[in-house]
Design an enzyme around this catalytic site. Structure first.
Site, PDB file in Angstrom:
ATOM      1  N   ARG A  51       0.830  -1.195   0.000  1.00 35.35           N
ATOM      2  CA  ARG A  51       0.000   0.000   0.000  1.00 35.35           C
ATOM      3  C   ARG A  51       0.871   1.253   0.000  1.00 35.35           C
ATOM      4  O   ARG A  51       1.598   1.492   0.963  1.00 35.35           O
ATOM      5  CB  ARG A  51      -0.904   0.012   1.231  1.00 35.35           C
ATOM      6  CG  ARG A  51      -1.821  -1.187   1.343  1.00 35.35           C
ATOM      7  CD  ARG A  51      -2.636  -1.104   2.627  1.00 35.35           C
ATOM      8  NE  ARG A  51      -3.507  -2.263   2.788  1.00 35.35           N
ATOM      9  CZ  ARG A  51      -4.353  -2.417   3.801  1.00 35.35           C
ATOM     10  NH1 ARG A  51      -4.397  -1.489   4.759  1.00 35.35           N
ATOM     11  NH2 ARG A  51      -5.126  -3.488   3.874  1.00 35.35           N
ATOM     12  N   ASP A  53       1.021   5.250   0.405  1.00 32.33           N
ATOM     13  CA  ASP A  53       0.194   6.210   1.134  1.00 32.33           C
ATOM     14  C   ASP A  53      -0.311   7.321   0.226  1.00 32.33           C
ATOM     15  O   ASP A  53       0.116   7.457  -0.931  1.00 32.33           O
ATOM     16  CB  ASP A  53       1.002   6.830   2.274  1.00 32.33           C
ATOM     17  CG  ASP A  53       1.388   5.818   3.339  1.00 32.33           C
ATOM     18  OD1 ASP A  53       0.624   4.863   3.543  1.00 32.33           O
ATOM     19  OD2 ASP A  53       2.455   5.990   3.956  1.00 32.33           O
ATOM     20  N   TYR A 111      12.535   1.848  -3.274  1.00 30.43           N
ATOM     21  CA  TYR A 111      11.928   3.174  -3.193  1.00 30.43           C
ATOM     22  C   TYR A 111      12.995   4.232  -3.405  1.00 30.43           C
ATOM     23  O   TYR A 111      14.164   4.028  -3.074  1.00 30.43           O
ATOM     24  CB  TYR A 111      11.300   3.415  -1.824  1.00 30.43           C
ATOM     25  CG  TYR A 111       9.982   2.722  -1.569  1.00 30.43           C
ATOM     26  CD1 TYR A 111       8.772   3.349  -1.868  1.00 30.43           C
ATOM     27  CD2 TYR A 111       9.949   1.446  -1.011  1.00 30.43           C
ATOM     28  CE1 TYR A 111       7.559   2.719  -1.611  1.00 30.43           C
ATOM     29  CE2 TYR A 111       8.737   0.807  -0.756  1.00 30.43           C
ATOM     30  CZ  TYR A 111       7.551   1.457  -1.066  1.00 30.43           C
ATOM     31  OH  TYR A 111       6.358   0.830  -0.811  1.00 30.43           O
ATOM     32  N   ARG A 198      10.194   7.166   4.638  1.00 25.80           N
ATOM     33  CA  ARG A 198      10.057   8.610   4.891  1.00 25.80           C
ATOM     34  C   ARG A 198      10.694   9.013   6.223  1.00 25.80           C
ATOM     35  O   ARG A 198      11.252  10.114   6.342  1.00 25.80           O
ATOM     36  CB  ARG A 198       8.582   9.001   4.843  1.00 25.80           C
ATOM     37  CG  ARG A 198       8.006   8.939   3.431  1.00 25.80           C
ATOM     38  CD  ARG A 198       6.484   8.905   3.439  1.00 25.80           C
ATOM     39  NE  ARG A 198       5.918  10.098   4.048  1.00 25.80           N
ATOM     40  CZ  ARG A 198       4.608  10.225   4.310  1.00 25.80           C
ATOM     41  NH1 ARG A 198       3.770   9.238   4.025  1.00 25.80           N
ATOM     42  NH2 ARG A 198       4.166  11.344   4.854  1.00 25.80           N
TER      43      ARG A 198
END
Length: 249
Positions: A51, A53, A111, A198
């Site tokens: 998932r 965000d 990522y 993050r």
């Protein structure tokens, strides 16, 4: 029944994340399922590799769905790209064995978090990076990133409350690179915790700003305390680049 693997890219700026939500149609899954239902005339459930965000982007998200259809993968590819919004694009459709699951069979994900050091970001990239507006000590950030490599308990870098699930993850790559005013943090691993990239990016930015030392990461990992790590950076700078699977599938 047949099983189809979707590889896609999207700009997540105007979406409330990947997962379908009951109070909004503005999710990536919601848009996919709506077009598939229109195409096949029945309700379809799409399962993603993970998932993303609200506001997070993807250049290589992977999902799958099962359907009883005579349509070819090429026909599904053409239909989806014709009717999906312009900020969601299917890169490929591939028929897979029925046992294939986009999340359970994923072996690694990559990522990137992109930072812009100038005062004003490039117009056509402004939605896919975070404009920090000042210089960073990139060598210090690289030293901090190197300490993330390997298997560690990343509880300090997880926004979710401690549960029964393990917070141990293995990081294969954690690097910092730059091109002009653009700085890219690239992280690959066997899986990631809630907001992990993050928070890691926020911690490395604090190292780059001199707020914390370059050798502080091992202590943060050992502490297993979210309050000691850096801030959770804005979602706009994060992009899911790639999801890898075993060659045998």
């Amino acid at each position: 029944m047949r099983n189809f693997k979707l590889t896609m890219e999207y700009e997540g700026t105007r979406y409330q994340g990947w997962q379908r939500l009951g109070n909004t149609e503005q999710t990536i899954t919601g848009k996919l399922e709506a077009v598939l239902e229109r195409m096949l005339g029945r309700s379809i459930e799409v399962h993603g590799s993970g998932r993303t965000d609200a506001g997070v982007h993807a250049l290589g998200q992977v999902a799958h769905f099962k359907a009883d259809t005579d349509m070819s993968a090429e026909e599904i590819f053409t239909y989806l790209n014709r009717y999906l919004p312009m900020d969601i694009r299917i890169l490929s459709v591939q028929e897979m064995p029925l046992r294939f699951h986009s999340r359970l069979h994923a072996v690694s994900k990559t990522y990137c978090y992109r930072l812009y050091l100038g005062e004003k970001p490039p117009v056509f990239e402004r939605n896919t990076l975070w404009c920090i507006g000042h210089e960073l000590d990139l060598e210090a950030m690289e030293r901090g990133a190197a300490d993330c490599l390997g298997a560690h308990d990343f509880q300090s870098f997880c926004a979710a409350k401690r549960g029964k699930k393990s917070t141990v993850r293995t990081i294969y790559e954690c690097s910092v690179s730059s091109q002009g005013d653009l700085v890219t943090l690239r992280v690959s691993g066997n899986g990631f915790l809630y907001h992990m990239v993050r928070i890691l990016a926020g911690t490395l930015v604090e190292i780059g700003e001199g707020v914390r030392s370059a050798d502080s990461v091992p202590g943060l990992l050992q502490a297993k305390d979210r309050t000691l790590a850096g801030p959770t950076l804005p979602s706009c700078g994060l992009t899911l680049m790639e999801v890898r699977y075993p060659e045998s599938l």
